[in-house]
Design a protein around this motif. Structure first.
Motif, PDB file in Angstrom:
ATOM      1  N   ARG A  37       0.829  -1.206   0.000  1.00 39.99           N
ATOM      2  CA  ARG A  37       0.000   0.000   0.000  1.00 39.99           C
ATOM      3  C   ARG A  37       0.864   1.256   0.000  1.00 39.99           C
ATOM      4  O   ARG A  37       0.592   2.210  -0.738  1.00 39.99           O
ATOM      5  CB  ARG A  37      -0.929  -0.007   1.222  1.00 39.99           C
ATOM      6  CG  ARG A  37      -2.010  -1.060   1.151  1.00 39.99           C
ATOM      7  CD  ARG A  37      -2.804  -1.138   2.436  1.00 39.99           C
ATOM      8  NE  ARG A  37      -3.807  -2.185   2.365  1.00 39.99           N
ATOM      9  CZ  ARG A  37      -4.573  -2.543   3.377  1.00 39.99           C
ATOM     10  NH1 ARG A  37      -4.465  -1.936   4.551  1.00 39.99           N
ATOM     11  NH2 ARG A  37      -5.463  -3.506   3.232  1.00 39.99           N
ATOM     12  N   ILE A  38       1.905   1.272   0.824  1.00 42.63           N
ATOM     13  CA  ILE A  38       2.808   2.428   0.879  1.00 42.63           C
ATOM     14  C   ILE A  38       3.463   2.647  -0.479  1.00 42.63           C
ATOM     15  O   ILE A  38       3.564   3.784  -0.962  1.00 42.63           O
ATOM     16  CB  ILE A  38       3.852   2.244   2.002  1.00 42.63           C
ATOM     17  CG1 ILE A  38       3.168   2.329   3.378  1.00 42.63           C
ATOM     18  CG2 ILE A  38       4.977   3.272   1.880  1.00 42.63           C
ATOM     19  CD1 ILE A  38       4.054   1.917   4.546  1.00 42.63           C
ATOM     20  N   ASP A  39       3.905   1.574  -1.121  1.00 42.09           N
ATOM     21  CA  ASP A  39       4.510   1.684  -2.455  1.00 42.09           C
ATOM     22  C   ASP A  39       3.537   2.282  -3.464  1.00 42.09           C
ATOM     23  O   ASP A  39       3.914   3.106  -4.299  1.00 42.09           O
ATOM     24  CB  ASP A  39       4.990   0.323  -2.960  1.00 42.09           C
ATOM     25  CG  ASP A  39       6.234  -0.164  -2.238  1.00 42.09           C
ATOM     26  OD1 ASP A  39       6.895   0.649  -1.541  1.00 42.09           O
ATOM     27  OD2 ASP A  39       6.547  -1.367  -2.366  1.00 42.09           O
ATOM     28  N   ARG A  40       2.269   1.882  -3.421  1.00 38.11           N
ATOM     29  CA  ARG A  40       1.273   2.411  -4.363  1.00 38.11           C
ATOM     30  C   ARG A  40       1.015   3.893  -4.092  1.00 38.11           C
ATOM     31  O   ARG A  40       0.847   4.677  -5.020  1.00 38.11           O
ATOM     32  CB  ARG A  40      -0.048   1.625  -4.290  1.00 38.11           C
ATOM     33  CG  ARG A  40       0.058   0.182  -4.757  1.00 38.11           C
ATOM     34  CD  ARG A  40       0.713   0.030  -6.120  1.00 38.11           C
ATOM     35  NE  ARG A  40       0.052   0.817  -7.148  1.00 38.11           N
ATOM     36  CZ  ARG A  40       0.657   1.319  -8.224  1.00 38.11           C
ATOM     37  NH1 ARG A  40       1.939   1.101  -8.441  1.00 38.11           N
ATOM     38  NH2 ARG A  40      -0.015   2.023  -9.098  1.00 38.11           N
ATOM     39  N   VAL A  41       0.974   4.297  -2.816  1.00 40.67           N
ATOM     40  CA  VAL A  41       0.794   5.716  -2.483  1.00 40.67           C
ATOM     41  C   VAL A  41       1.956   6.512  -3.063  1.00 40.67           C
ATOM     42  O   VAL A  41       1.765   7.563  -3.683  1.00 40.67           O
ATOM     43  CB  VAL A  41       0.675   5.926  -0.958  1.00 40.67           C
ATOM     44  CG1 VAL A  41       0.786   7.393  -0.580  1.00 40.67           C
ATOM     45  CG2 VAL A  41      -0.644   5.346  -0.452  1.00 40.67           C
ATOM     46  N   ARG A  42       3.175   6.012  -2.888  1.00 43.86           N
ATOM     47  CA  ARG A  42       4.360   6.701  -3.435  1.00 43.86           C
ATOM     48  C   ARG A  42       4.290   6.779  -4.955  1.00 43.86           C
ATOM     49  O   ARG A  42       4.648   7.804  -5.548  1.00 43.86           O
ATOM     50  CB  ARG A  42       5.629   5.975  -3.008  1.00 43.86           C
ATOM     51  CG  ARG A  42       5.967   6.206  -1.562  1.00 43.86           C
ATOM     52  CD  ARG A  42       7.288   5.566  -1.187  1.00 43.86           C
ATOM     53  NE  ARG A  42       7.526   5.741   0.221  1.00 43.86           N
ATOM     54  CZ  ARG A  42       8.048   4.811   0.998  1.00 43.86           C
ATOM     55  NH1 ARG A  42       8.413   3.639   0.507  1.00 43.86           N
ATOM     56  NH2 ARG A  42       8.219   5.042   2.290  1.00 43.86           N
ATOM     57  N   SER A  55       2.689   8.605   3.631  1.00 41.94           N
ATOM     58  CA  SER A  55       2.221   7.510   4.479  1.00 41.94           C
ATOM     59  C   SER A  55       2.820   7.696   5.864  1.00 41.94           C
ATOM     60  O   SER A  55       4.007   7.979   5.999  1.00 41.94           O
ATOM     61  CB  SER A  55       2.653   6.154   3.919  1.00 41.94           C
ATOM     62  OG  SER A  55       1.945   5.867   2.735  1.00 41.94           O
ATOM     63  N   VAL A  56       1.980   7.546   6.878  1.00 39.80           N
ATOM     64  CA  VAL A  56       2.412   7.659   8.265  1.00 39.80           C
ATOM     65  C   VAL A  56       2.216   6.299   8.921  1.00 39.80           C
ATOM     66  O   VAL A  56       1.082   5.866   9.132  1.00 39.80           O
ATOM     67  CB  VAL A  56       1.588   8.735   9.019  1.00 39.80           C
ATOM     68  CG1 VAL A  56       2.051   8.853  10.463  1.00 39.80           C
ATOM     69  CG2 VAL A  56       1.660  10.074   8.301  1.00 39.80           C
ATOM     70  N   PRO A  57       3.304   5.591   9.242  1.00 42.38           N
ATOM     71  CA  PRO A  57       3.180   4.267   9.855  1.00 42.38           C
ATOM     72  C   PRO A  57       2.716   4.342  11.314  1.00 42.38           C
ATOM     73  O   PRO A  57       3.082   5.263  12.034  1.00 42.38           O
ATOM     74  CB  PRO A  57       4.583   3.673   9.777  1.00 42.38           C
ATOM     75  CG  PRO A  57       5.449   4.677   9.128  1.00 42.38           C
ATOM     76  CD  PRO A  57       4.673   5.941   8.947  1.00 42.38           C
TER      77      PRO A  57
END
Length: 175
Positions: A37-42, A55-57
């Protein structure tokens, strides 16, 4: 399970509503679905000059979700939409928005990746991805059994079909 399509569905929907400053409150990045998901947001962040995405973990707890949301909504340039990795984070985020006087969906739209009864009971009800969780569990069990029997690491596989359940927590981005 590969959640790339899930993330793309949510981000395309928010972009269609005019959102360009989208935040993602995630779980721990060491989890494969979270990393996807983080990769897709980036990847989405790099497709339009006006996009500001981050993205905020978190650790998936309500406390961490509230803290992340408070930080995002206190910034100089607050997001117009926040996507949460689960319903606990989303409900905590909704509570923080309310306590800060940030109106949902007029000031910020909220979306969750889960679709439990909890997000349909809060007001405004939260837009979310809906999937057949029984089928998801069956596919995960099959993959786990195959992985146990395999000597090599097996790649992720697509999950069951997703639908976006649009509810009251999303609206067009304010001009």
């Amino acid at each position: 399970m590969d959640d790339s399509d899930a993330t793309d569905t949510v981000l395309r929907y928010l972009r269609a509503l005019g959102h360009r400053r989208i935040a993602h409150v995630s779980g721990p990045p060491e989890f494969e679905h979270t990393a996807l998901r983080i990769d897709r947001v980036r990847a989405f962040a790099g497709t339009d000059v006006d996009d500001r995405m981050e993205s905020v973990p978190t650790d998936y707890s309500a406390e961490a979700g509230a803290a992340a949301t408070r930080r995002l909504l206190s910034g100089a340039t607050r997001p117009t939409a926040i996507v949460f990795d689960n319903d606990v984070l989303a409900v905590a985020g909704l509570g923080v928005a309310s306590e800060m006087g940030v109106r949902v969906p007029q000031d910020v739209s909220i979306v969750s990746f889960d679709d439990s009864a909890m997000i349909r009971l809060v007001r405004p009800a939260i837009t979310s991805l809906t999937r057949d969780t029984v089928e998801l569990g069956q596919r995960a069990a099959v993959l786990l059994r195959e992985q146990i029997e395999s000597e090599v690491h097996l790649p992720s596989r697509p999950g069951p079909e997703l639908t976006l359940s649009v509810r009251e927590s999303t609206a067009r981005a304010a001009p």
